[in-house]
Write an enzyme that holds these catalytic residues in place. Sequence first.
Site, PDB file in Angstrom:
ATOM      1  N   LYS A  13       0.838  -1.216   0.000  1.00  0.00           N
ATOM      2  CA  LYS A  13       0.000   0.000   0.000  1.00  0.00           C
ATOM      3  C   LYS A  13       0.870   1.262   0.000  1.00  0.00           C
ATOM      4  CE  LYS A  13      -2.046  -1.098   3.900  1.00  0.00           C
ATOM      5  NZ  LYS A  13      -1.358  -2.369   4.227  1.00  0.00           N
ATOM      6  N   ARG A  88     -10.357   0.518   8.765  1.00  0.00           N
ATOM      7  CA  ARG A  88      -9.947  -0.856   9.054  1.00  0.00           C
ATOM      8  C   ARG A  88     -11.034  -1.632   9.779  1.00  0.00           C
ATOM      9  NH1 ARG A  88      -3.986   0.569   8.940  1.00  0.00           N
ATOM     10  NH2 ARG A  88      -2.976  -1.439   9.087  1.00  0.00           N
ATOM     11  N   ARG A 127      11.725  -5.618   5.240  1.00  0.00           N
ATOM     12  CA  ARG A 127      11.431  -4.223   4.905  1.00  0.00           C
ATOM     13  C   ARG A 127      12.278  -3.238   5.721  1.00  0.00           C
ATOM     14  NH1 ARG A 127       5.623  -1.840   5.516  1.00  0.00           N
ATOM     15  NH2 ARG A 127       5.737  -2.868   7.528  1.00  0.00           N
ATOM     16  N   ARG A 154      11.025  -1.402  11.131  1.00  0.00           N
ATOM     17  CA  ARG A 154       9.873  -0.920  11.895  1.00  0.00           C
ATOM     18  C   ARG A 154       9.652  -1.822  13.106  1.00  0.00           C
ATOM     19  NH1 ARG A 154       4.634   0.375   8.229  1.00  0.00           N
ATOM     20  NH2 ARG A 154       3.582  -1.033   9.666  1.00  0.00           N
ATOM     21  N   ARG A 165      -0.741  -8.932  13.390  1.00  0.00           N
ATOM     22  CA  ARG A 165      -1.187  -7.911  12.419  1.00  0.00           C
ATOM     23  C   ARG A 165      -1.966  -8.564  11.289  1.00  0.00           C
ATOM     24  NH1 ARG A 165       4.197  -5.265  10.753  1.00  0.00           N
ATOM     25  NH2 ARG A 165       2.962  -4.126   9.211  1.00  0.00           N
TER      26      ARG A 165
HETATM   27  P1  AP5 Z   1       4.789  -1.541   1.875  1.00  0.00           P
HETATM   28  O1  AP5 Z   1       4.466  -0.723   0.686  1.00  0.00           O
HETATM   29  O2  AP5 Z   1       5.519  -0.901   2.995  1.00  0.00           O
HETATM   30  O3  AP5 Z   1       3.504  -2.322   2.418  1.00  0.00           O
HETATM   31  P2  AP5 Z   1       2.208  -1.794   3.204  1.00  0.00           P
HETATM   32  O4  AP5 Z   1       1.043  -2.466   2.579  1.00  0.00           O
HETATM   33  O5  AP5 Z   1       2.216  -0.309   3.272  1.00  0.00           O
HETATM   34  O6  AP5 Z   1       2.473  -2.465   4.617  1.00  0.00           O
HETATM   35  P3  AP5 Z   1       2.325  -1.878   6.092  1.00  0.00           P
HETATM   36  O7  AP5 Z   1       3.102  -2.812   6.966  1.00  0.00           O
HETATM   37  O8  AP5 Z   1       2.669  -0.431   6.134  1.00  0.00           O
HETATM   38  O9  AP5 Z   1       0.801  -2.063   6.337  1.00  0.00           O
HETATM   39  P4  AP5 Z   1       0.081  -2.102   7.683  1.00  0.00           P
HETATM   40  O10 AP5 Z   1      -1.318  -1.980   7.248  1.00  0.00           O
HETATM   41  O11 AP5 Z   1       0.410  -3.275   8.532  1.00  0.00           O
HETATM   42  O12 AP5 Z   1       0.705  -0.880   8.532  1.00  0.00           O
HETATM   43  P5  AP5 Z   1       0.239   0.605   8.800  1.00  0.00           P
HETATM   44  O13 AP5 Z   1       1.455   1.438   8.848  1.00  0.00           O
HETATM   45  O14 AP5 Z   1      -0.868   1.001   7.922  1.00  0.00           O
HETATM   46  O15 AP5 Z   1       5.663  -2.807   1.344  1.00  0.00           O
HETATM   47  C1  AP5 Z   1       6.196  -3.761   2.249  1.00  0.00           C
HETATM   48  C2  AP5 Z   1       7.595  -4.208   1.774  1.00  0.00           C
HETATM   49  O16 AP5 Z   1       7.456  -4.930   0.555  1.00  0.00           O
HETATM   50  C3  AP5 Z   1       8.585  -3.046   1.482  1.00  0.00           C
HETATM   51  O17 AP5 Z   1       9.885  -3.440   1.829  1.00  0.00           O
HETATM   52  C4  AP5 Z   1       8.452  -2.855  -0.043  1.00  0.00           C
HETATM   53  O18 AP5 Z   1       9.636  -2.312  -0.607  1.00  0.00           O
HETATM   54  C5  AP5 Z   1       8.208  -4.292  -0.497  1.00  0.00           C
HETATM   55  N1  AP5 Z   1       7.390  -4.394  -1.716  1.00  0.00           N
HETATM   56  C6  AP5 Z   1       6.320  -3.609  -2.072  1.00  0.00           C
HETATM   57  N2  AP5 Z   1       5.816  -4.017  -3.244  1.00  0.00           N
HETATM   58  C7  AP5 Z   1       6.557  -5.098  -3.624  1.00  0.00           C
HETATM   59  C8  AP5 Z   1       6.524  -5.965  -4.750  1.00  0.00           C
HETATM   60  N3  AP5 Z   1       5.618  -5.817  -5.722  1.00  0.00           N
HETATM   61  N4  AP5 Z   1       7.446  -6.967  -4.809  1.00  0.00           N
HETATM   62  C9  AP5 Z   1       8.368  -7.132  -3.837  1.00  0.00           C
HETATM   63  N5  AP5 Z   1       8.460  -6.340  -2.745  1.00  0.00           N
HETATM   64  C10 AP5 Z   1       7.561  -5.339  -2.652  1.00  0.00           C
HETATM   65  O19 AP5 Z   1      -0.360   0.496  10.284  1.00  0.00           O
HETATM   66  C11 AP5 Z   1       0.478   0.204  11.370  1.00  0.00           C
HETATM   67  C12 AP5 Z   1      -0.330   0.040  12.630  1.00  0.00           C
HETATM   68  O20 AP5 Z   1      -0.992   1.283  12.958  1.00  0.00           O
HETATM   69  C13 AP5 Z   1      -1.454  -0.989  12.601  1.00  0.00           C
HETATM   70  O21 AP5 Z   1      -0.974  -2.288  12.840  1.00  0.00           O
HETATM   71  C14 AP5 Z   1      -2.334  -0.480  13.744  1.00  0.00           C
HETATM   72  O22 AP5 Z   1      -1.761  -0.812  14.992  1.00  0.00           O
HETATM   73  C15 AP5 Z   1      -2.250   1.033  13.581  1.00  0.00           C
HETATM   74  N6  AP5 Z   1      -3.312   1.577  12.697  1.00  0.00           N
HETATM   75  C16 AP5 Z   1      -3.134   2.201  11.503  1.00  0.00           C
HETATM   76  N7  AP5 Z   1      -4.311   2.557  10.966  1.00  0.00           N
HETATM   77  C17 AP5 Z   1      -5.255   2.148  11.833  1.00  0.00           C
HETATM   78  C18 AP5 Z   1      -6.684   2.200  11.816  1.00  0.00           C
HETATM   79  N8  AP5 Z   1      -7.364   2.754  10.774  1.00  0.00           N
HETATM   80  N9  AP5 Z   1      -7.353   1.661  12.878  1.00  0.00           N
HETATM   81  C19 AP5 Z   1      -6.685   1.120  13.917  1.00  0.00           C
HETATM   82  N10 AP5 Z   1      -5.336   1.030  13.999  1.00  0.00           N
HETATM   83  C20 AP5 Z   1      -4.620   1.541  12.953  1.00  0.00           C
HETATM   84 MG    MG Z   2       2.365   1.100   4.857  1.00  0.00          MG
END
Ligand code: AP5
Ligand code: MG
Length: 216
Positions: A13, A88, A127, A154, A165
Site C-alpha cells: 500500500k 480498518r 522491509r 519498523r 497484524r
Molecule cells: P509496503 O508498501 O511498505 O507495504 P504496506 O502495505 O504499506 O504495509 P504496512 O506494513 O505499512 O501495512 P500495515 O497496514 O500493517 O501498517 P500501517 O502502517 O498502515 O511494502 C512492504 C515491503 O514490501 C517493502 O519493503 C516494499 O519495498 C516491499 N514491496 C512492495 N511491493 C513489492 C513488490 N511488488 N514486490 C516485492 N516487494 C515489494 O499500520 C500500522 C499500525 O498502525 C497498525 O498495525 C495499527 O496498529 C495502527 N493503525 C493504523 N491505521 C489504523 C486504523 N485505521 N485503525 C486502527 N489502527 C490503525
Molecule cells: Mg504502509
Amino acid sequence: MNLLLYGAPGSGKGTQANMLRGHFGIPHIATGDMLRAEIQAETPLGREAQPILAAGQYVSDEIMIAMIRNRVRQPDCGRGFIIDGFPRTIPQAVALDTLMAELSRHFDRVLYLQVPVDELLRRLSGRLVCPLCQRTYPPGTAACEADGKTLVQREDDKVEAVRPRIEIYLSKTIPVLDHYRGEGLVSEIDGMGTIDDISRQVLAAVTAPTGKRQSA
Ligand code: AP5
Ligand code: MG
C-alpha cells in the site's frame, strides 16, 4: 481524485501510494505513518498508541476517526487524496461515509492489493523504512532516496507482531471490503510481481470505468 488503498500488512500500500502521489500530485494519508509520527514526537496519543502498534493490534475507532476527520479537512486535500490504512473496521467505514457526505465528495476507486501470506511474511521481515519521511524500501537498500537518512526496521515488523497484524487484518478489515464492493468501487489487483508491474495495474484500474452509480 479520491482513492482508498486496501491490502494486508506488507501488500505494498505505501509503495503504490507513493507512486500515486507522484502521478496525481495529491497527498498520501497513511494512518500508520501518522501514528508513528505521534510516537516519535512522544505526544500523549503517541504514548498511548506505541504499545498497541508494537503488539500488532488496532488503535481505537474513536481515536482513528478523529484523526482522519481532521486530516481530510486540511487545505492540501482540496484536489483529492489517497487514503492508506483507513477504514480498518466497519465503524470506521461508516464514519468515513458520513465525512465524505459532509464534504460532498466520493471515492473514485478502492484498490485492493492481494498478496499471499507467505509473501507478506517475507516482505515484512526484510522491509526497511526511513525514520524521517517513512518511505519504505526492500532489503539491501542503504539510505532513503528522498533525504539520505539511514534506514531502520519498523518495530511492528519484528516477528512477534507480524502474525497478530495479519490475523486482525483478516478478522476485522477484510469484512470492510464488502462495504465498498456493494458500491461497485473495488478493483482487485494481483500484488505479486515487480513494483513497476503493480504500478501499471494500479494506474490502469484507476482510469477504468467503475460500476458505481453517479454521485457528487
Ligand atoms: P509496503 O508498501 O511498505 O507495504 P504496506 O502495505 O504499506 O504495509 P504496512 O506494513 O505499512 O501495512 P500495515 O497496514 O500493517 O501498517 P500501517 O502502517 O498502515 O511494502 C512492504 C515491503 O514490501 C517493502 O519493503 C516494499 O519495498 C516491499 N514491496 C512492495 N511491493 C513489492 C513488490 N511488488 N514486490 C516485492 N516487494 C515489494 O499500520 C500500522 C499500525 O498502525 C497498525 O498495525 C495499527 O496498529 C495502527 N493503525 C493504523 N491505521 C489504523 C486504523 N485505521 N485503525 C486502527 N489502527 C490503525
Ligand atoms: Mg504502509
